[in-house]
Scaffold this motif. Structure first.
Motif, PDB file in Angstrom:
ATOM      1  N   TYR A 273      11.777   5.363   3.976  1.00  0.00           N
ATOM      2  CA  TYR A 273      10.726   5.734   3.029  1.00  0.00           C
ATOM      3  C   TYR A 273      11.195   6.775   2.008  1.00  0.00           C
ATOM      4  O   TYR A 273      10.579   6.934   0.937  1.00  0.00           O
ATOM      5  CB  TYR A 273       9.498   6.261   3.774  1.00  0.00           C
ATOM      6  CG  TYR A 273       9.664   7.627   4.390  1.00  0.00           C
ATOM      7  CD1 TYR A 273       9.315   8.774   3.686  1.00  0.00           C
ATOM      8  CD2 TYR A 273      10.185   7.788   5.671  1.00  0.00           C
ATOM      9  CE1 TYR A 273       9.469  10.038   4.228  1.00  0.00           C
ATOM     10  CE2 TYR A 273      10.353   9.044   6.226  1.00  0.00           C
ATOM     11  CZ  TYR A 273       9.991  10.166   5.514  1.00  0.00           C
ATOM     12  OH  TYR A 273      10.158  11.406   6.065  1.00  0.00           O
ATOM     13  N   GLN A 274      12.276   7.489   2.294  1.00  0.00           N
ATOM     14  CA  GLN A 274      12.767   8.512   1.366  1.00  0.00           C
ATOM     15  C   GLN A 274      13.597   7.922   0.225  1.00  0.00           C
ATOM     16  O   GLN A 274      13.942   8.640  -0.718  1.00  0.00           O
ATOM     17  CB  GLN A 274      13.595   9.546   2.128  1.00  0.00           C
ATOM     18  CG  GLN A 274      12.768  10.388   3.105  1.00  0.00           C
ATOM     19  CD  GLN A 274      13.629  11.364   3.893  1.00  0.00           C
ATOM     20  OE1 GLN A 274      14.707  11.017   4.369  1.00  0.00           O
ATOM     21  NE2 GLN A 274      13.144  12.587   4.029  1.00  0.00           N
ATOM     22  N   ASP A 275      13.911   6.646   0.293  1.00  0.00           N
ATOM     23  CA  ASP A 275      14.669   6.008  -0.789  1.00  0.00           C
ATOM     24  C   ASP A 275      13.869   6.054  -2.088  1.00  0.00           C
ATOM     25  O   ASP A 275      12.640   5.964  -2.080  1.00  0.00           O
ATOM     26  CB  ASP A 275      14.985   4.552  -0.446  1.00  0.00           C
ATOM     27  CG  ASP A 275      15.966   4.431   0.721  1.00  0.00           C
ATOM     28  OD1 ASP A 275      16.467   5.478   1.183  1.00  0.00           O
ATOM     29  OD2 ASP A 275      16.221   3.295   1.156  1.00  0.00           O
ATOM     30  N   VAL A 276      14.574   6.173  -3.184  1.00  0.00           N
ATOM     31  CA  VAL A 276      13.946   6.179  -4.515  1.00  0.00           C
ATOM     32  C   VAL A 276      14.549   5.044  -5.336  1.00  0.00           C
ATOM     33  O   VAL A 276      15.770   4.869  -5.372  1.00  0.00           O
ATOM     34  CB  VAL A 276      14.172   7.519  -5.232  1.00  0.00           C
ATOM     35  CG1 VAL A 276      13.567   7.479  -6.637  1.00  0.00           C
ATOM     36  CG2 VAL A 276      13.568   8.664  -4.420  1.00  0.00           C
ATOM     37  N   PHE A 277      13.694   4.267  -5.996  1.00  0.00           N
ATOM     38  CA  PHE A 277      14.132   3.125  -6.796  1.00  0.00           C
ATOM     39  C   PHE A 277      13.733   3.301  -8.252  1.00  0.00           C
ATOM     40  O   PHE A 277      12.693   3.890  -8.565  1.00  0.00           O
ATOM     41  CB  PHE A 277      13.490   1.833  -6.287  1.00  0.00           C
ATOM     42  CG  PHE A 277      14.096   1.282  -5.022  1.00  0.00           C
ATOM     43  CD1 PHE A 277      14.919   0.160  -5.061  1.00  0.00           C
ATOM     44  CD2 PHE A 277      13.836   1.869  -3.795  1.00  0.00           C
ATOM     45  CE1 PHE A 277      15.465  -0.354  -3.903  1.00  0.00           C
ATOM     46  CE2 PHE A 277      14.384   1.366  -2.634  1.00  0.00           C
ATOM     47  CZ  PHE A 277      15.200   0.244  -2.683  1.00  0.00           C
TER      48      PHE A 277
ATOM     49  N   VAL B 214       9.860   3.932  -8.340  1.00  0.00           N
ATOM     50  CA  VAL B 214       9.157   3.548  -7.115  1.00  0.00           C
ATOM     51  C   VAL B 214       9.563   4.467  -5.965  1.00  0.00           C
ATOM     52  O   VAL B 214      10.762   4.653  -5.697  1.00  0.00           O
ATOM     53  CB  VAL B 214       9.468   2.080  -6.736  1.00  0.00           C
ATOM     54  CG1 VAL B 214       8.960   1.760  -5.328  1.00  0.00           C
ATOM     55  CG2 VAL B 214       8.830   1.132  -7.741  1.00  0.00           C
ATOM     56  N   THR B 215       8.575   5.060  -5.329  1.00  0.00           N
ATOM     57  CA  THR B 215       8.784   5.835  -4.106  1.00  0.00           C
ATOM     58  C   THR B 215       7.848   5.288  -3.035  1.00  0.00           C
ATOM     59  O   THR B 215       6.994   4.440  -3.314  1.00  0.00           O
ATOM     60  CB  THR B 215       8.512   7.331  -4.330  1.00  0.00           C
ATOM     61  OG1 THR B 215       7.159   7.494  -4.796  1.00  0.00           O
ATOM     62  CG2 THR B 215       9.474   7.918  -5.358  1.00  0.00           C
ATOM     63  N   PHE B 216       7.989   5.801  -1.814  1.00  0.00           N
ATOM     64  CA  PHE B 216       7.229   5.250  -0.699  1.00  0.00           C
ATOM     65  C   PHE B 216       6.552   6.357   0.102  1.00  0.00           C
ATOM     66  O   PHE B 216       7.118   7.442   0.286  1.00  0.00           O
ATOM     67  CB  PHE B 216       8.152   4.454   0.238  1.00  0.00           C
ATOM     68  CG  PHE B 216       8.909   3.351  -0.458  1.00  0.00           C
ATOM     69  CD1 PHE B 216       8.374   2.086  -0.560  1.00  0.00           C
ATOM     70  CD2 PHE B 216      10.148   3.600  -1.030  1.00  0.00           C
ATOM     71  CE1 PHE B 216       9.071   1.071  -1.210  1.00  0.00           C
ATOM     72  CE2 PHE B 216      10.848   2.597  -1.685  1.00  0.00           C
ATOM     73  CZ  PHE B 216      10.302   1.330  -1.770  1.00  0.00           C
ATOM     74  N   ASP B 217       5.352   6.069   0.578  1.00  0.00           N
ATOM     75  CA  ASP B 217       4.683   6.969   1.503  1.00  0.00           C
ATOM     76  C   ASP B 217       5.395   6.910   2.850  1.00  0.00           C
ATOM     77  O   ASP B 217       5.936   5.870   3.241  1.00  0.00           O
ATOM     78  CB  ASP B 217       3.218   6.559   1.703  1.00  0.00           C
ATOM     79  CG  ASP B 217       2.397   6.728   0.436  1.00  0.00           C
ATOM     80  OD1 ASP B 217       2.754   7.582  -0.395  1.00  0.00           O
ATOM     81  OD2 ASP B 217       1.397   5.989   0.296  1.00  0.00           O
ATOM     82  N   GLN B 218       5.382   8.012   3.573  1.00  0.00           N
ATOM     83  CA  GLN B 218       5.983   8.003   4.903  1.00  0.00           C
ATOM     84  C   GLN B 218       5.222   7.058   5.830  1.00  0.00           C
ATOM     85  O   GLN B 218       5.818   6.342   6.627  1.00  0.00           O
ATOM     86  CB  GLN B 218       5.990   9.419   5.494  1.00  0.00           C
ATOM     87  CG  GLN B 218       6.675   9.508   6.856  1.00  0.00           C
ATOM     88  CD  GLN B 218       6.844  10.943   7.313  1.00  0.00           C
ATOM     89  OE1 GLN B 218       6.482  11.891   6.614  1.00  0.00           O
ATOM     90  NE2 GLN B 218       7.400  11.132   8.500  1.00  0.00           N
ATOM     91  N   ASP B 219       3.898   7.056   5.691  1.00  0.00           N
ATOM     92  CA  ASP B 219       3.066   6.175   6.495  1.00  0.00           C
ATOM     93  C   ASP B 219       3.094   4.772   5.899  1.00  0.00           C
ATOM     94  O   ASP B 219       2.526   4.520   4.835  1.00  0.00           O
ATOM     95  CB  ASP B 219       1.622   6.703   6.524  1.00  0.00           C
ATOM     96  CG  ASP B 219       0.717   5.864   7.414  1.00  0.00           C
ATOM     97  OD1 ASP B 219       1.242   5.047   8.211  1.00  0.00           O
ATOM     98  OD2 ASP B 219      -0.512   6.010   7.316  1.00  0.00           O
ATOM     99  N   GLY B 220       3.786   3.866   6.554  1.00  0.00           N
ATOM    100  CA  GLY B 220       3.881   2.497   6.075  1.00  0.00           C
ATOM    101  C   GLY B 220       5.081   2.220   5.211  1.00  0.00           C
ATOM    102  O   GLY B 220       5.309   1.079   4.797  1.00  0.00           O
ATOM    103  N   GLY B 221       5.874   3.261   4.918  1.00  0.00           N
ATOM    104  CA  GLY B 221       7.036   3.086   4.052  1.00  0.00           C
ATOM    105  C   GLY B 221       8.313   2.717   4.769  1.00  0.00           C
ATOM    106  O   GLY B 221       9.354   2.553   4.120  1.00  0.00           O
TER     107      GLY B 221
ATOM    108  N   LYS C 138       0.804  -1.218   0.000  1.00  0.00           N
ATOM    109  CA  LYS C 138       0.000   0.000   0.000  1.00  0.00           C
ATOM    110  C   LYS C 138       0.839   1.271   0.000  1.00  0.00           C
ATOM    111  O   LYS C 138       0.437   2.290  -0.555  1.00  0.00           O
ATOM    112  CB  LYS C 138      -0.935  -0.008   1.207  1.00  0.00           C
ATOM    113  CG  LYS C 138      -2.025  -1.073   1.146  1.00  0.00           C
ATOM    114  CD  LYS C 138      -2.930  -0.997   2.353  1.00  0.00           C
ATOM    115  CE  LYS C 138      -4.031  -2.050   2.279  1.00  0.00           C
ATOM    116  NZ  LYS C 138      -4.921  -2.002   3.477  1.00  0.00           N
ATOM    117  N   ALA C 139       2.008   1.230   0.627  1.00  0.00           N
ATOM    118  CA  ALA C 139       2.840   2.429   0.739  1.00  0.00           C
ATOM    119  C   ALA C 139       3.705   2.680  -0.496  1.00  0.00           C
ATOM    120  O   ALA C 139       4.439   3.663  -0.549  1.00  0.00           O
ATOM    121  CB  ALA C 139       3.735   2.333   1.973  1.00  0.00           C
TER     122      ALA C 139
END
Length: 248
Positions: free
Chosen positions: A161-165, A150-157, A128-129
């Protein structure tokens, strides 16, 4: 005659619209990659492997997980780190969980999760994140690839979560042959590029090893890494090799 031209141009327009509508989305590409990699089976499995003199075990079932790392130290002490839905625990010589400071829990959790995360990719990319964006196509070593950011939400990431793929998914096989990511740690910012090799299937789940590269400068954009890779502009740092992989 004019009716023939009208029919001709109508066909062109309709075909163009059809082509546009048939373009795959980032979600569809990742779903196909998960399918061909057998990653849909990971969510109901027990996976064991060895990595750099440590034993790893992952138990997953319908969203519940327990990710473990067993370290046997020189003095014969055994340290078992367990990351689960409940949090992080550490066991010494099979005894009850010992106290670990919160700052170290974050560090150990990230370390355990990282190895397990990369071991079963592209599993996890539908969490979900996770946010997925389809970028332009890329050619690497004569093969054509979809590029998925691919990036991530802070909530659940998670803590990272700041990593970028970026994932490069082969347009013919839908396998993730290359990936790159940027990360931030206490000691600074870093970039990695990974090339998958030694593909094998264990109980219908695809496992690969990685050659782990880095550019000479951290100011390089992730999207530029494939060209640097082909031109010899990346430095090989290490190899990520999973041994004795077992799946139940």
């Amino acid at each position: 005659m004019k009716y023939i031209y009208l029919i001709f141009f109508s066909c062109i327009i309709l075909n163009c619209k059809k082509t546009e509508s048939e373009k795959l989305s980032a979600d569809a590409i990742i779903n196909s990659s998960i399918n061909v990699s057998g990653s849909d089976k990971v969510d109901s499995s027990v996976i064991d492997f060895d990595f750099r003199d440590r034993h790893y075990s992952a138990q997953r079932h319908k969203g519940k997980f327990s990710l473990m790392r067993l370290t046997i130290e020189a003095g014969k002490d055994s340290i078992l780190d367990v990351l689960s839905n409940k949090g992080f625990d550490r066991y010494l010589n099979g005894k009850e969980a010992i106290f670990v400071e919160d700052s170290m829990k974050v560090k150990y959790s990230a370390s355990v999760n990282s190895v397990h995360y990369f071991s079963v990719l592209p599993y996890g990319l539908n969490d979900k994140a996770v946010n997925k964006i389809l970028l332009g196509d890329t050619e690497i070593k004569g093969e054509n690839y979809y590029t998925i950011k691919v990036t991530f939400d802070q909530d659940g990431g998670g803590e990272d979560y700041q990593d970028v793929f970026l994932y490069w998914i082969n347009k013919e096989t839908f396998k993730a042959d290359y990936l790159a990511y940027s990360y931030e740690e206490e000691d600074g910012f870093g970039i990695r590029f990974r090339e998958a090799y030694n593909e094998r299937y264990v109980k219908d789940i695809r496992f690969v090893d990685y050659k782990n590269y880095t550019p000479n400068a951290v100011s390089v954009a992730l999207s530029d890494l494939p060209k640097l890779f082909e031109n010899g502009g990346l430095k090989l740092l290490s190899k990520i090799e999973l041994e004795n992989v077992q799946v139940n």
